[in-house]
Design a protein around this motif. Sequence first.
Motif, PDB file in Angstrom:
ATOM      1  N   ASP A  89       0.811  -1.212   0.000  1.00 38.70           N
ATOM      2  CA  ASP A  89       0.000   0.000   0.000  1.00 38.70           C
ATOM      3  C   ASP A  89       0.845   1.264   0.000  1.00 38.70           C
ATOM      4  O   ASP A  89       0.444   2.291  -0.550  1.00 38.70           O
ATOM      5  N   PHE A  90       2.027   1.181   0.621  1.00 42.20           N
ATOM      6  CA  PHE A  90       2.866   2.376   0.711  1.00 42.20           C
ATOM      7  C   PHE A  90       3.387   2.816  -0.658  1.00 42.20           C
ATOM      8  O   PHE A  90       3.880   3.942  -0.808  1.00 42.20           O
ATOM      9  N   LEU A  91       3.263   1.946  -1.673  1.00 43.58           N
ATOM     10  CA  LEU A  91       3.715   2.300  -3.021  1.00 43.58           C
ATOM     11  C   LEU A  91       2.649   3.033  -3.821  1.00 43.58           C
ATOM     12  O   LEU A  91       2.941   3.547  -4.911  1.00 43.58           O
ATOM     13  N   ALA A  92       1.420   3.112  -3.295  1.00 44.65           N
ATOM     14  CA  ALA A  92       0.314   3.674  -4.074  1.00 44.65           C
ATOM     15  C   ALA A  92       0.538   5.148  -4.384  1.00 44.65           C
ATOM     16  O   ALA A  92       0.435   5.578  -5.546  1.00 44.65           O
ATOM     17  N   VAL A  93       0.837   5.942  -3.360  1.00 42.30           N
ATOM     18  CA  VAL A  93       1.004   7.388  -3.567  1.00 42.30           C
ATOM     19  C   VAL A  93       2.219   7.686  -4.454  1.00 42.30           C
ATOM     20  O   VAL A  93       2.100   8.464  -5.411  1.00 42.30           O
ATOM     21  N   ALA A 149     -17.552   5.727  21.823  1.00 46.85           N
ATOM     22  CA  ALA A 149     -18.085   7.094  21.757  1.00 46.85           C
ATOM     23  C   ALA A 149     -19.296   7.127  20.835  1.00 46.85           C
ATOM     24  O   ALA A 149     -19.497   6.227  20.012  1.00 46.85           O
ATOM     25  N   ALA A 150     -20.092   8.190  21.005  1.00 47.55           N
ATOM     26  CA  ALA A 150     -21.240   8.394  20.123  1.00 47.55           C
ATOM     27  C   ALA A 150     -20.768   8.702  18.712  1.00 47.55           C
ATOM     28  O   ALA A 150     -19.754   9.373  18.515  1.00 47.55           O
ATOM     29  N   LYS A 151     -21.501   8.196  17.724  1.00 47.16           N
ATOM     30  CA  LYS A 151     -21.162   8.441  16.326  1.00 47.16           C
ATOM     31  C   LYS A 151     -21.953   9.632  15.813  1.00 47.16           C
ATOM     32  O   LYS A 151     -23.154   9.743  16.046  1.00 47.16           O
ATOM     33  N   ALA A 152     -21.260  10.522  15.119  1.00 45.48           N
ATOM     34  CA  ALA A 152     -21.951  11.630  14.469  1.00 45.48           C
ATOM     35  C   ALA A 152     -22.728  11.105  13.277  1.00 45.48           C
ATOM     36  O   ALA A 152     -22.385  10.059  12.707  1.00 45.48           O
ATOM     37  N   PRO A 153     -23.809  11.795  12.867  1.00 46.15           N
ATOM     38  CA  PRO A 153     -24.535  11.375  11.666  1.00 46.15           C
ATOM     39  C   PRO A 153     -23.589  11.286  10.464  1.00 46.15           C
ATOM     40  O   PRO A 153     -22.719  12.139  10.286  1.00 46.15           O
ATOM     41  N   ARG A 154     -23.729  10.245   9.682  1.00 43.90           N
ATOM     42  CA  ARG A 154     -22.988  10.008   8.436  1.00 43.90           C
ATOM     43  C   ARG A 154     -21.528   9.628   8.669  1.00 43.90           C
ATOM     44  O   ARG A 154     -20.764   9.527   7.715  1.00 43.90           O
ATOM     45  N   SER A 155     -21.121   9.451   9.915  1.00 43.67           N
ATOM     46  CA  SER A 155     -19.745   9.028  10.187  1.00 43.67           C
ATOM     47  C   SER A 155     -19.668   7.500  10.169  1.00 43.67           C
ATOM     48  O   SER A 155     -20.665   6.811  10.407  1.00 43.67           O
ATOM     49  N   HIS A 156     -18.469   6.982   9.881  1.00 42.83           N
ATOM     50  CA  HIS A 156     -18.253   5.540   9.833  1.00 42.83           C
ATOM     51  C   HIS A 156     -16.877   5.241  10.396  1.00 42.83           C
ATOM     52  O   HIS A 156     -15.970   6.085  10.332  1.00 42.83           O
ATOM     53  N   HIS A 157     -16.721   4.034  10.930  1.00 43.18           N
ATOM     54  CA  HIS A 157     -15.439   3.641  11.514  1.00 43.18           C
ATOM     55  C   HIS A 157     -14.541   3.072  10.422  1.00 43.18           C
ATOM     56  O   HIS A 157     -14.842   2.030   9.837  1.00 43.18           O
ATOM     57  N   CYS A 158     -13.453   3.768  10.131  1.00 39.95           N
ATOM     58  CA  CYS A 158     -12.524   3.350   9.074  1.00 39.95           C
ATOM     59  C   CYS A 158     -11.538   2.329   9.629  1.00 39.95           C
ATOM     60  O   CYS A 158     -10.924   2.559  10.677  1.00 39.95           O
ATOM     61  N   LYS A 159     -11.394   1.234   8.924  1.00 42.03           N
ATOM     62  CA  LYS A 159     -10.500   0.179   9.380  1.00 42.03           C
ATOM     63  C   LYS A 159      -9.038   0.595   9.282  1.00 42.03           C
ATOM     64  O   LYS A 159      -8.216   0.205  10.112  1.00 42.03           O
ATOM     65  N   ALA A 160      -8.693   1.412   8.272  1.00 42.05           N
ATOM     66  CA  ALA A 160      -7.307   1.839   8.091  1.00 42.05           C
ATOM     67  C   ALA A 160      -6.947   2.979   9.029  1.00 42.05           C
ATOM     68  O   ALA A 160      -5.870   2.981   9.644  1.00 42.05           O
ATOM     69  N   CYS A 161      -7.844   3.964   9.151  1.00 41.57           N
ATOM     70  CA  CYS A 161      -7.577   5.119  10.021  1.00 41.57           C
ATOM     71  C   CYS A 161      -7.847   4.812  11.489  1.00 41.57           C
ATOM     72  O   CYS A 161      -7.431   5.578  12.364  1.00 41.57           O
ATOM     73  N   LYS A 162      -8.578   3.710  11.756  1.00 38.38           N
ATOM     74  CA  LYS A 162      -8.872   3.243  13.114  1.00 38.38           C
ATOM     75  C   LYS A 162      -9.586   4.310  13.937  1.00 38.38           C
ATOM     76  O   LYS A 162      -9.244   4.557  15.098  1.00 38.38           O
ATOM     77  N   THR A 171      -4.864   7.385  -2.539  1.00 36.46           N
ATOM     78  CA  THR A 171      -4.394   8.510  -1.727  1.00 36.46           C
ATOM     79  C   THR A 171      -3.977   8.052  -0.343  1.00 36.46           C
ATOM     80  O   THR A 171      -3.401   8.825   0.412  1.00 36.46           O
ATOM     81  N   GLN A 172      -4.265   6.771  -0.030  1.00 39.76           N
ATOM     82  CA  GLN A 172      -3.992   6.218   1.304  1.00 39.76           C
ATOM     83  C   GLN A 172      -4.574   7.127   2.382  1.00 39.76           C
ATOM     84  O   GLN A 172      -3.952   7.382   3.419  1.00 39.76           O
ATOM     85  N   ASN A 173      -5.759   7.633   2.106  1.00 42.84           N
ATOM     86  CA  ASN A 173      -6.431   8.541   3.024  1.00 42.84           C
ATOM     87  C   ASN A 173      -7.935   8.389   2.829  1.00 42.84           C
ATOM     88  O   ASN A 173      -8.394   7.915   1.785  1.00 42.84           O
ATOM     89  N   CYS A 174      -8.689   8.783   3.835  1.00 36.83           N
ATOM     90  CA  CYS A 174     -10.143   8.730   3.716  1.00 36.83           C
ATOM     91  C   CYS A 174     -10.646   9.914   2.901  1.00 36.83           C
ATOM     92  O   CYS A 174     -10.179  11.048   3.090  1.00 36.83           O
ATOM     93  N   VAL A 175     -11.577   9.658   2.003  1.00 33.80           N
ATOM     94  CA  VAL A 175     -12.333  10.732   1.361  1.00 33.80           C
ATOM     95  C   VAL A 175     -13.494  11.028   2.301  1.00 33.80           C
ATOM     96  O   VAL A 175     -14.395  10.204   2.468  1.00 33.80           O
ATOM     97  N   SER A 176     -13.431  12.184   2.929  1.00 33.34           N
ATOM     98  CA  SER A 176     -14.369  12.501   4.008  1.00 33.34           C
ATOM     99  C   SER A 176     -14.890  13.922   3.833  1.00 33.34           C
ATOM    100  O   SER A 176     -14.690  14.563   2.788  1.00 33.34           O
ATOM    101  N   HIS A 177     -15.542  14.425   4.875  1.00 28.00           N
ATOM    102  CA  HIS A 177     -16.074  15.784   4.838  1.00 28.00           C
ATOM    103  C   HIS A 177     -14.967  16.804   4.576  1.00 28.00           C
ATOM    104  O   HIS A 177     -15.180  17.777   3.843  1.00 28.00           O
ATOM    105  N   THR A 178     -13.788  16.589   5.135  1.00 31.41           N
ATOM    106  CA  THR A 178     -12.699  17.566   4.994  1.00 31.41           C
ATOM    107  C   THR A 178     -11.876  17.362   3.727  1.00 31.41           C
ATOM    108  O   THR A 178     -11.316  18.325   3.196  1.00 31.41           O
ATOM    109  N   THR A 179     -11.777  16.138   3.230  1.00 31.74           N
ATOM    110  CA  THR A 179     -10.904  15.875   2.079  1.00 31.74           C
ATOM    111  C   THR A 179     -11.656  15.759   0.760  1.00 31.74           C
ATOM    112  O   THR A 179     -11.019  15.745  -0.298  1.00 31.74           O
ATOM    113  N   PHE A 180     -12.993  15.664   0.796  1.00 32.72           N
ATOM    114  CA  PHE A 180     -13.738  15.491  -0.448  1.00 32.72           C
ATOM    115  C   PHE A 180     -13.515  16.636  -1.440  1.00 32.72           C
ATOM    116  O   PHE A 180     -13.329  16.373  -2.639  1.00 32.72           O
ATOM    117  N   PRO A 181     -13.544  17.933  -1.026  1.00 34.53           N
ATOM    118  CA  PRO A 181     -13.302  19.003  -2.009  1.00 34.53           C
ATOM    119  C   PRO A 181     -11.954  18.872  -2.704  1.00 34.53           C
ATOM    120  O   PRO A 181     -11.841  19.100  -3.913  1.00 34.53           O
TER     121      PRO A 181
END
Length: 446
Positions: free
Chosen positions: A4-8, A95-108, A121-131
């Motif tokens: 996976d480290f070779l992807a980026v 902890a409580a989950k925010a609406p639309r949040s999910h537990h990422c296996k890679a980001c833990k 990108t070896q990163n989550c596409v999320s609320h902050t990274t989607f744009p």
Amino acid sequence: MSLDFLAVPSVYALISFLSYTSQILFLYLEPYPLERKQLIRFNVLLVCLLISYTRSVFVDPGAVPQKKNGQEIEKEEGLEKKPGQPRKWCRKCDAAKAPRSHHCKACKRCVPKMDHHCPWTQNCVSHTTFPHFIRFLFYAVISMIYLSKFLWIRAAHLWANRDLPSYLGPNIFEMAHLFLLCVANFFTLFVLSILLIRNIWCLAVNTTTIEGWEIERHRTLVRRARHFGGFLEGPDGVQMRIQKQEFPYDIGIWKNFKQGMGTGNILSWFNPLARTPSISSGLAFEVNGFESPSLSWPPPDPDRLTRKMPKGMEGPEEAFTYRDAGLNPSEALAAFRKRQDADVVRRRKPFVQRVEAKLARKATSENLDGDLDDEEEEEEDIFGGVNGSKAEGNESGEEGWRNSEGERLKDFGVDEDVEFYDEQEDDLPLSQLLARKKKERVAAPQ
């Protein structure tokens, strides 16, 4: 060892090969090198592409806030629970989950408005990274379309002059380089164009990739319930009514774009240096009001519930049986913990196997009078997706359900064991509630 480290680095290498080696090659190919204006436009697009990709790789995808100094910070972060509003609990984050949040296996961790964990990108596409991610796709597609124009002009010139002596044209290495550029550019442009169109559609209707899976799952459950009179069997034989539920976060195209891109300024949508949306803005979302606020998303799913009756307690003769009488104290404790771990989620037989058993019993009772054929024709539609056959091992259980494209939750980077069997906060087991209270008392300032 994972690669996976070779992807980026591989993506950076592909960008460099298509963009910079092509500009060097064009110096030696007819009909002419790139003009100054073409060079400027092409390299400006490349700079925007590299900035957008780098930010989609290195920008923090965010995390759902938990506790601070023993006190809840949900109120100040917008996570405060309203009366009658359901909220789910993540067993791994505790902890409580925010609406639309999910537990990422890679980001833990639970990621706000998680779309998927991108392997490139070896990163989550999320609320902050989607744009940043969608800008990367946009500039990649535009750059490759522009490069295709340059490649087409030179390839067409070579074809038009194919009858001339070979010493008047490019050498074998230049021909091979041009061929590789054409092939790599075509296939990469094809794949990324589909991905860009799909993400623009998701942006327009305000759904994530995971929510698209959930919508299809819900439609499958509605079809199943319609076949069984509007009800599906839940744990311990409980009959659960399944009704069609509208997706709550589609609030209109313009508002969807504003929310997804983090701003209503259209120029900022194309700015690779635009500000990253704040994590706090991804903890609560406006809803369209089509459904009652007391309903949660995803909709109720009988196969996501756990059994309430502990295993081994089905009969009164087994309720007080001491199974560890022949073990010493340490072995008894180890056996208890093993049963405790195995009982975190009490899975049931897959829906397909349950229905097949029911149809078999019905066929036997009707003496195989031919009515089964009509049910077999409906079977694929009832089961939904591509999970309409008996599953074994890892594929068994409803957590192994696949959509029409053959995707499971784990294919988006989601931790299936946590996500599929997450719990309503109000329905947490007593042991967890007591453990939370004890932890809060220990962490509380004196």
